[in-house]
Enzyme design. Structure first.
Site, PDB file in Angstrom:
ATOM      1  N   CYS A 243      -3.747   2.139   2.869  1.00 34.30           N
ATOM      2  CA  CYS A 243      -2.512   2.385   2.102  1.00 34.30           C
ATOM      3  C   CYS A 243      -2.693   2.010   0.638  1.00 34.30           C
ATOM      4  CB  CYS A 243      -1.322   1.629   2.697  1.00 34.30           C
ATOM      5  SG  CYS A 243      -0.949   2.093   4.373  1.00 34.30           S
ATOM      6  N   ASN A 244      -3.918   2.062   0.126  1.00 31.99           N
ATOM      7  CA  ASN A 244      -4.169   1.742  -1.291  1.00 31.99           C
ATOM      8  C   ASN A 244      -5.044   2.860  -1.861  1.00 31.99           C
ATOM      9  OD1 ASN A 244      -5.106   0.770  -3.757  1.00 31.99           O
ATOM     10  ND2 ASN A 244      -5.127  -1.355  -3.075  1.00 31.99           N
TER      11      ASN A 244
END
Ligand code: PLP
Length: 486
Positions: A392-393
């Site tokens: 999620c980055n």
């Protein structure tokens, strides 16, 4: 000399952390009795047995009712929730200067900021490219309200803040508007610790600062008496494993009035009428806590914080630093028979301003990427839990692999059918770039054996090819695992 002896010689501080070995035996027995190597502390921390028994005892003993009334059972709950709130403020040294709002998780806290921040035309939302998607998502609120959205780039290969670019962007802010700068205290991708001095640098230039401390506080102390970000978000399960479903937004008292909630709910109003179509929001934290809080879970936060205090953050930090150094310095020299490197570690190779999260990819002797999904699968078979994907980055991953805007456009040309697995394929065809990686993260009860087991596992890929390690059987889409045929 044995590997352990040379490790201890290189890291004399490690011996002073032996209380954590005792703690692991006493309170985290399930780790060694299962023989499992847990290496995803940035995903979730692990809880101690005593946290669970203390919480269970409390629930067995007390009668807790819904907190929104004056009955004895309600008051009992209010007392427990307020004790937990006070313990959070005390733990972060924010008593008197900060308001603690309980949320579902760090993402819930971030959404509160997104929807309540006074973004406006002429104002700015500035993000570090190393943010979690739950921070990136705030840009949609900013854009909808007409604010400019800018990203501060990362330097490569260390994946740190491009400081001159940051200062230039901060200097462009119009001081008469609301400007918000958001960055993580520690990257959940590379483990880089971004300097907390950025908070003051932004505030001096008239910006408010949102500090994402979710990946930082499990192994570092955040002292709000030393730095004073306007907003801080955390998830408690990342700090001490239990409870899940409780996070916190810490708002500096001077910043509370800058937020405007776009709606009201049960629990957030002092007064609301149907006929008058009016409502008066409750002051302080109550105005941000929609509906009924996780009032049975919240007392476990106080228990968890007490546990961390007893263990000692300095001890955890020392141990994690020693083990991270061993991990990185064990991975980097791994070379195939032909001399080519097996592992590429993203971010810092040294221990300067880095935490215990190490992200990497494996390559075969010809330099071709080995599928991280297959590595994940094989790690599982070897009894090792790591994390793979983009965590999620996306920004840090893009910088690490040198993915360009053109690469992104090639992905988006697929329209709404684009997913991480498909994007991964497209990037493979665009010069063997990887969209995703393997993340190993250390935490509270990590030990040398965990690290050595992973190093041994990694060394098993020396002189292996994509063919010899076999085909992948599952995929990851939107952080959800999809098994074959499901
Ligand atoms: C740096 C960072 N920020 C935010 C989050 C979001 O946390 P949660 O999923 O608990 O809302 C995470 C979770 O991995 C994280 O690592």
């Amino acid at each position: 000399m044995s590997a352990t002896a040379s490790f201890l010689e290189l890291h004399p501080d490690y011996a002073g952390t032996s209380a954590l070995d005792e703690l692991r035996v006493a309170e985290y027995r399930r780790l060694d009795s299962s023989g499992h190597v847990y290496l995803d502390y940035t995903g979730a921390g692990l809880y101690a047995d005593s946290q669970i028994s203390e919480h269970a005892e409390l629930l067995e003993k007390e009668l807790f009712g819904n907190p929104h009334s004056a009955s004895p059972t309600s008051m009992k709950t209010t007392g427990a929730v307020e004790r937990a709130r006070a313990s959070v403020l005390d733990y972060f040294n924010g008593t008197g200067n900060y308001t603690a709002v309980f949320t579902l998780n760090a993402s819930g806290a971030l959404k509160l900021i997104g929807e309540s921040y006074p973004f406006s035309p002429g104002g700015r939302f500035l993000l570090l490219a190393d943010n979690h998607n739950s921070v990136n998502g705030i840009r949609e609120f900013a854009r909808a309200k007409g604010s400019d959205v800018d990203y501060v780039p990362l330097t490569v290969p260390e994946l740190r803040v491009d400081h001159p670019a940051l200062i230039a962007l901060l200097d462009e802010g119009d001081r008469s508007r609301a400007n918000l700068f958001a960055f993580p205290a520690q990257s959940n991708f590379s483990g880089v610790k971004h300097p907390l001095s950025l908070i003051g640098a932004a505030q001096e230039r008239g910006w408010q600062v949102l500090l994402d401390a979710a990946a930082f506080v499990p192994t570092n102390r955040l002292d709000l008496g030393i730095v004073s970000p306007d907003f801080v978000v955390i998830s408690f399960y990342k700090m001490f494993g239990y409870p899940t479903g409780v996070g916190c937004l810490l708002i500096r008292n001077t910043a509370v009035a800058s937020l405007r909630r776009p709606w009201f709910a049960g629990g957030t109003v002092n007064f609301a009428t149907v006929q008058g179509r009016l409502h008066v929001l409750a002051p302080g934290e109550a105005g941000f806590e929609d509906g009924t809080l996780n009032f049975l879970g919240i007392p476990a936060v106080e228990i968890g914080l007490r546990h961390l205090e007893r263990v000692g953050m300095e001890l955890i930090q020392t141990r994690v630093a020693c083990l991270t150094e061993r991990l990185v310095s064990g991975l980097l020299p791994l070379r195939h028979g032909n001399g080519r490197h097996l592992v590429r570690v993203y971010g810092p190779a040294s221990m300067t301003m880095r935490g215990g999260t190490v992200t990497m990819n494996f390559y075969d002797p010809s330099g071709s990427l080995l599928d991280y999904r297959r590595i994940d699968e094989l790690a599982g078979l070897a009894g090792i839990s790591v994390r793979t994907g983009c965590f999620c980055n996306p920004g840090a991953g893009e910088a690490a692999e040198g993915l360009t805007e053109d690469d992104m456009r090639a992905g988006f040309a697929e329209g709404a059918t684009i997913s991480l697995p498909r994007f991964r394929q497209i990037m493979q065809h665009r010069g063997g770039k990887s969209a995703g990686a393997i993340r190993v993260s250390l935490g509270l009860v990590s030990n040398l054996a965990d690290v050595e087991r992973y190093l041994q596992f990694a060394a098993g890929f020396l002189d292996q090819s994509a063919l010899s390690i076999g085909a992948v059987k599952f995929d990851i889409e939107s952080c959800r695992v999809i098994r074959d045929g499901s």
